[in-house]
Design an enzyme around this catalytic site. Structure first.
Site, mmCIF file in Angstrom:
data_model
loop_
_atom_site.group_PDB
_atom_site.id
_atom_site.type_symbol
_atom_site.label_atom_id
_atom_site.label_comp_id
_atom_site.label_asym_id
_atom_site.label_seq_id
_atom_site.Cartn_x
_atom_site.Cartn_y
_atom_site.Cartn_z
ATOM 1 N N ASP A 24 45.889 77.640 17.195
ATOM 2 C CA ASP A 24 44.534 77.870 16.662
ATOM 3 C C ASP A 24 44.267 79.363 16.577
ATOM 4 O OD1 ASP A 24 41.815 77.902 16.119
ATOM 5 O OD2 ASP A 24 41.246 77.458 18.201
ATOM 6 N N ASP A 28 38.322 77.528 16.914
ATOM 7 C CA ASP A 28 37.485 76.318 16.909
ATOM 8 C C ASP A 28 38.151 75.166 17.660
ATOM 9 O OD1 ASP A 28 39.527 75.691 15.215
ATOM 10 O OD2 ASP A 28 38.283 75.206 13.478
ATOM 11 N N ASP A 32 45.523 75.796 12.959
ATOM 12 C CA ASP A 32 45.321 76.151 11.551
ATOM 13 C C ASP A 32 46.528 76.940 11.025
ATOM 14 O OD1 ASP A 32 44.862 78.806 12.572
ATOM 15 O OD2 ASP A 32 42.841 78.126 13.105
ATOM 16 N N ASP A 101 53.117 66.735 3.393
ATOM 17 C CA ASP A 101 53.062 65.293 3.660
ATOM 18 C C ASP A 101 52.187 64.657 2.586
ATOM 19 O OD1 ASP A 101 52.878 62.800 4.943
ATOM 20 O OD2 ASP A 101 52.889 63.745 6.928
ATOM 21 N N ASP A 211 54.516 59.427 2.929
ATOM 22 C CA ASP A 211 53.951 58.503 3.907
ATOM 23 C C ASP A 211 54.181 57.055 3.447
ATOM 24 O OD1 ASP A 211 52.194 58.384 6.302
ATOM 25 O OD2 ASP A 211 50.817 57.368 4.944
ATOM 26 N N GLU A 273 58.957 57.961 4.727
ATOM 27 C CA GLU A 273 58.728 57.144 5.915
ATOM 28 C C GLU A 273 58.800 55.682 5.488
ATOM 29 O OE1 GLU A 273 55.277 56.588 9.315
ATOM 30 O OE2 GLU A 273 54.732 56.560 7.214
ATOM 31 N N HIS A 339 54.418 61.839 15.393
ATOM 32 C CA HIS A 339 52.991 61.819 15.735
ATOM 33 C C HIS A 339 52.409 60.415 15.865
ATOM 34 C CE1 HIS A 339 53.248 61.146 11.496
ATOM 35 N NE2 HIS A 339 51.983 60.847 11.447
ATOM 36 N N ASP A 340 53.222 59.397 15.630
ATOM 37 C CA ASP A 340 52.714 58.015 15.715
ATOM 38 C C ASP A 340 53.197 57.289 16.959
ATOM 39 O OD1 ASP A 340 51.359 58.075 13.284
ATOM 40 O OD2 ASP A 340 53.135 57.484 12.148
HETATM 41 O O1 TEU Z 1 52.201 55.699 9.562
HETATM 42 C C1 TEU Z 1 52.495 54.380 9.214
HETATM 43 C C2 TEU Z 1 52.357 53.372 10.261
HETATM 44 O O2 TEU Z 1 52.492 52.225 9.960
HETATM 45 C C3 TEU Z 1 52.113 53.796 11.653
HETATM 46 O O3 TEU Z 1 50.970 54.542 11.724
HETATM 47 C C4 TEU Z 1 51.980 52.658 12.574
HETATM 48 O O4 TEU Z 1 51.011 51.778 12.131
HETATM 49 C C5 TEU Z 1 51.593 53.168 13.906
HETATM 50 O O5 TEU Z 1 52.665 53.902 14.369
HETATM 51 C C6 TEU Z 1 51.278 52.077 14.867
HETATM 52 O O6 TEU Z 1 51.619 52.446 16.113
HETATM 53 C C7 TEU Z 1 51.808 56.599 8.586
HETATM 54 C C8 TEU Z 1 51.450 57.901 9.248
HETATM 55 O O7 TEU Z 1 52.582 58.422 9.888
HETATM 56 C C9 TEU Z 1 50.301 57.676 10.176
HETATM 57 O O8 TEU Z 1 49.964 58.799 10.929
HETATM 58 C C10 TEU Z 1 49.119 57.250 9.323
HETATM 59 O O9 TEU Z 1 48.040 56.931 10.162
HETATM 60 C C11 TEU Z 1 49.469 56.036 8.475
HETATM 61 O O10 TEU Z 1 50.712 56.170 7.815
HETATM 62 C C12 TEU Z 1 48.428 55.851 7.407
HETATM 63 O O11 TEU Z 1 48.533 56.858 6.454
#
Ligand code: TEU
Length: 570
Positions: A24, A28, A32, A101, A211, A273, A339-340
C-alpha cells in the site's frame, strides 16, 4: 539454449499478486499499483519472469474485483491508467511481463451492458446476458409457483437464477447475484469482450489469465445438472456434476478465435482457470483447453496438485496423470496455492518449513511453468481471522462451516515493523495481518526482511531453486521421467541432450536410502540440497528427513525410469 528457444511463459517463473494485499503506497490500508512499483526489484531479485495481477479494473468489489464494472478502467483504489502504463514500463525494464486477469464469464450488475440488458425485454443488449421466464410447477398458478428454469446452483450459494422483478424474467449468475453471466452465444458480446482485451494488448500487456474459462458457454437447452453422491455441506453447489453449466464444446471455438487475436501480438500468453467439477481431479478436462497445443490456451491451470496428499507416491500419481493429459505440443503449469484456496504452507505443510522446502523443490523442478502465490516464498500461512474481519462473501455466508477465502489473502509481510511494512503504522489494513510476521523463533518472524537476512531461510531456498532452474536448461526444457515408486520418496530425472538433473525428495521425517536407480554416472555431483551442499557430500547418500536434493549428472538417462514426458528438446 538460444534466445530462439526461450519463451518467457514456458520457461520462466510466474508470480500471482493479489493487488489489494501486496503493498500500500497511498496509506488507505489497501495495496495499489504504486506500492507494487517499489517492490519490483524484490521480485526481480527473486527471479520472477512474469506477474499475474488479480483484477484491478473498476468494480463495486462485491467479489473483490471479479465483478467488473468497466474492463478498460483501473479502480481508483489501485491507481490510474497512467500508473498502470508506468507499471508495465518499469516491469518490462526489469524483464518482468505483466498478465491481467480477465473475467469473461460474467460482469458486475453495475456494468453498463447489464444495466441496459435488464432495462427491458426489448433492450438491444437483452441477449447479451442469459434471461429466462422460468417454469411453472404442474397445474399451479404461475404467480405462486414460478420456479427458475433449472436446478443450477450458484458457486456462492443459492439458485443460479435470480428473478428480475421489473423486467419479469430470471437472469443467470453462476457466482453472486451481482455477477450476471454473459451470453457468449451472441457474437456481439464476444466482439465487445475481445475489444476490451485489445485495449490492454495495445497498452503493452503480455497476456491474460482467463477466469473460469470453461464456464463461459452453457447448455442451449438449459438441462438440469445431475447430482453425485458427496458430502458437501454447506455448499450444495458442489454436489452437482457440472455437465450443463460448464465445459460446453462451443467454449473451445471461442478460445480458438481469441487465440487468433492474441497471436497478432508477439510473445503474449493466455492462461486459463479451468474447474471441471469441484472435488474431483480431472486434469484431462483442464488440458483439453490447450486444444491441439497451439490453437487455444497457451497454459491451463489444473488444481490436482493442490488436492494431493503429502506423500511421494501421491504426487507422482498426480503429476504423471497431468503430464499424460497434456497434448504433444502443449505445455503444463504447476501451482500449489492461489487466492481461492488455503495456502499449501497451511494445508499441506501444517506450517512446517521443512515440508515447505520439499514442496518448493517439487514445484520449481517440474517440467512446465510454475506459478507462485505472493508470500509463498517466505512461508506465509493462512491468517486466523475472526468472523467480524471476514470480507469474502462466501466466508460471510457460510461461517462457521466454511470460513471463505480471506485467510489466504492477508497482506504481504515485508518486515517485522508495524503492519509488517504493508501499510503505514496508523492505518488498518483491509484484512488483518497474520500475527506470525513479527517476532522470532519457530512460528514467528515470517517476513521478507527476516528471510533476506537468514541464508537458510525459505526465501533463500526459493531463490536458489529459481537460480538453478534458470541456469540448467534440463530444468526448463528437459524431459521428465520418474524413477522407482516409494510411498515417501519422489525421484525423477530431468534430461536435456546429454545432461541430467536428478531430483530426490524425501516426504518423511525419517532418513531414507536414496534409490540406487536414481544415480546414473560417476560424474554425478550434488547441485543443491536443503541440508547444505558440501562438496564432499555424496549424491547417493541416504536422504535425510525432508531433504530435497538436486543432483547433476552427465550421460544418457537411466534405463529403469518410467515413461518419459516431453522430448527434452523444446
Ligand atoms: O474462481 C472460480 C471458482 O469457482 C472458485 O472461486 C471456487 O468457487 C472457490 O474456490 C470455492 O472455494 C474464480 C476466481 O478465481 C475467484 O476469485 C472468483 O471469485 C470467481 O472466479 C468468480 O469470478
Amino acid at each position: 539454449m538460444t534466445a530462439r528457444h526461450y519463451h518467457w511463459w514456458k520457461h520462466g517463473v510466474l508470480y500471482q499478486i493479489y493487488p489489494r494485499s501486496f503493498a500500500d503506497s497511498s496509506g488507505d490500508g489497501t495495496g495499489d499499483l504504486r506500492g507494487l512499483f517499489s517492490r519490483l526489484p524484490y521480485l526481480a531479485d527473486l527471479g520472477i519472469d512474469g506477474l499475474w495481477l488479480s483484477p484491478i479494473f473498476d468494480s463495486p468489489m462485491r467479489d473483490f474485483g471479479y465483478d467488473v464494472r468497466d474492463y478498460c478502467a483501473i479502480h481508483p483504489l489501485f491507481g490510474s491508467l497512467d500508473d498502470f502504463d508506468e507499471l508495465v514500463d518499469r516491469s518490462h525494464r526489469l524483464g518482468i511481463r505483466i498478465i491481467l486477469d480477465l473475467v469473461f464469464n460474467h460482469t458486475s450488475d453495475e456494468h453498463p451492458w447489464f444495466i441496459e440488458s435488464r432495462a427491458s425485454k426489448d433492450s438491444p443488449r437483452r441477449d447479451w446476458y442469459l434471461w429466462h421466464g422460468g417454469r411453472r410447477l404442474a397445474g399451479l398458478p404461475w404467480r405462486i409457483c414460478r420456479r427458475p428454469p433449472n436446478n443450477w446452483r450458484a458457486a456462492f450459494g443459492g439458485s443460479a437464477w435470480t428473478l428480475d422483478e421489473s423486467s419479469d424474467e430470471y437472469y443467470l449468475h453462476l457466482f453472486l447475484e451481482s455477477q450476471p453471466d454473459l451470453n457468449w452465444r451472441n457474437r456481439d458480446t464476444e466482439r465487445a469482450m475481445f475489444e476490451q482485451a485489445r485495449f490492454w494488448l495495445d497498452r503493452g500487456v503480455d497476456g491474460f489469465r482467463l477466469d473460469v474459462i470453461n464456464y463461459i458457454v452453457k447448455d442451449r437447452q438449459l438441462r438440469n445438472n445431475p447430482y453425485h453422491l458427496r458430502w458437501t455441506f454447506p455448499r450444495r453447489h458442489d454436489q452437482q456434476l457440472h455437465r450443463y453449466d460448464r465445459n460446453q464444446p462451443e467454449a473451445h471455438e471461442i478460445l480458438r478465435r481469441f487465440r487468433a487475436l492474441m497471436d497478432r501480438y508477439s510473445e503474449t500468453m493466455l492462461v486459463g482457470e479451468v474447474y471441471p467439477n469441484e472435488g474431483r481431479m480431472e486434469p484431462e478436462a483442464s488440458a483439453s483447453y490447450l486444444g491441439n497445443g497451439s490453437d487455444e490456451l497457451h497454459l491451463a491451470f489444473d488444481f490436482s496438485l493442490m488436492e494431493t496428499r503429502f506423500t511421494g507416491r501421491a504426487y507422482r500419481r498426480t503429476l504423471e496423470r497431468w503430464y499424460s493429459a497434456i497434448p504433444p505440443d502443449g505445455w503444463p503449469t504447476h501451482v500449489l496455492s492461489n487466492h481461492d484456496k488455503p495456502r499449501a504452507m497451511t494445508r499441506r505443510c501444517r506450517g512446517s518449513l521443512a515440508k515447505a522446502r520439499v514442496l518448493a523443490a517439487l514445484l520449481l523442478t517440474q517440467r512446465g511453468t510454475p506459478f507462485l502465490y505472493y508470500g509463498e516464498e517466505i512461508g506465509m500461512r493462512d491468517g486466523k481471522l475472526r468472523r467480524d474481519s471476514l470480507r469474502d462473501p462466501t466466508g460471510r455466508k457460510y461461517w462457521p462451516f466454511f470460513t471463505g477465502r480471506d485467510r489466504s489473502r492477508t497482506p504481504m509481510q515485508w518486515n517485522s515493523g508495524p503492519n509488517a511494512g504493508f501499510c503505514p503504522p496508523d492505518v488498518d489494513p483491509w484484512l488483518p495481518l497474520n500475527t506470525d510476521y513479527a517476532g522470532s523463533g519457530k512460528a514467528g518472524g515470517v517476513n521478507v526482511e527476516a528471510g533476506e537476512a537468514d541464508p537458510d531461510s525459505l526465501l533463500n531456498w526459493y531463490r536458489r531453486l529459481i537460480e538453478v532452474r534458470r541456469k540448467r536448461c534440463e530444468l526448463t526444457h528437459g524431459s521428465i521421467s520418474f524413477v522407482g515408486t516409494h510411498r515417501k520418496l519422489l525421484v525423477y530425472t530431468r534430461a536435456h541432450e546429454e545432461r541430467q538433473v536428478i531430483v530426490m525428495l524425501n516426504f518423511s521425517g525419517r532418513e531414507r536410502p536414496a534409490p540406487p536407480a536414481g544415480i546414473p554416472a560417476a560424474s554425478a555431483r550434488i547441485l543443491l540440497s536443503t541440508h547444505g551442499d558440501a562438496p564432499e557430500a555424496r549424491p547417493e547418500a541416504p536422504l535425510r528427513p525432508y531433504e530435497a536434493r538436486l543432483v547433476s549428472a552427465e550421460g544418457p538417462a537411466n534405463a529403469e525410469a518410467s515413461a518419459r514426458h516431453g522430448s527434452g528438446t523444446r
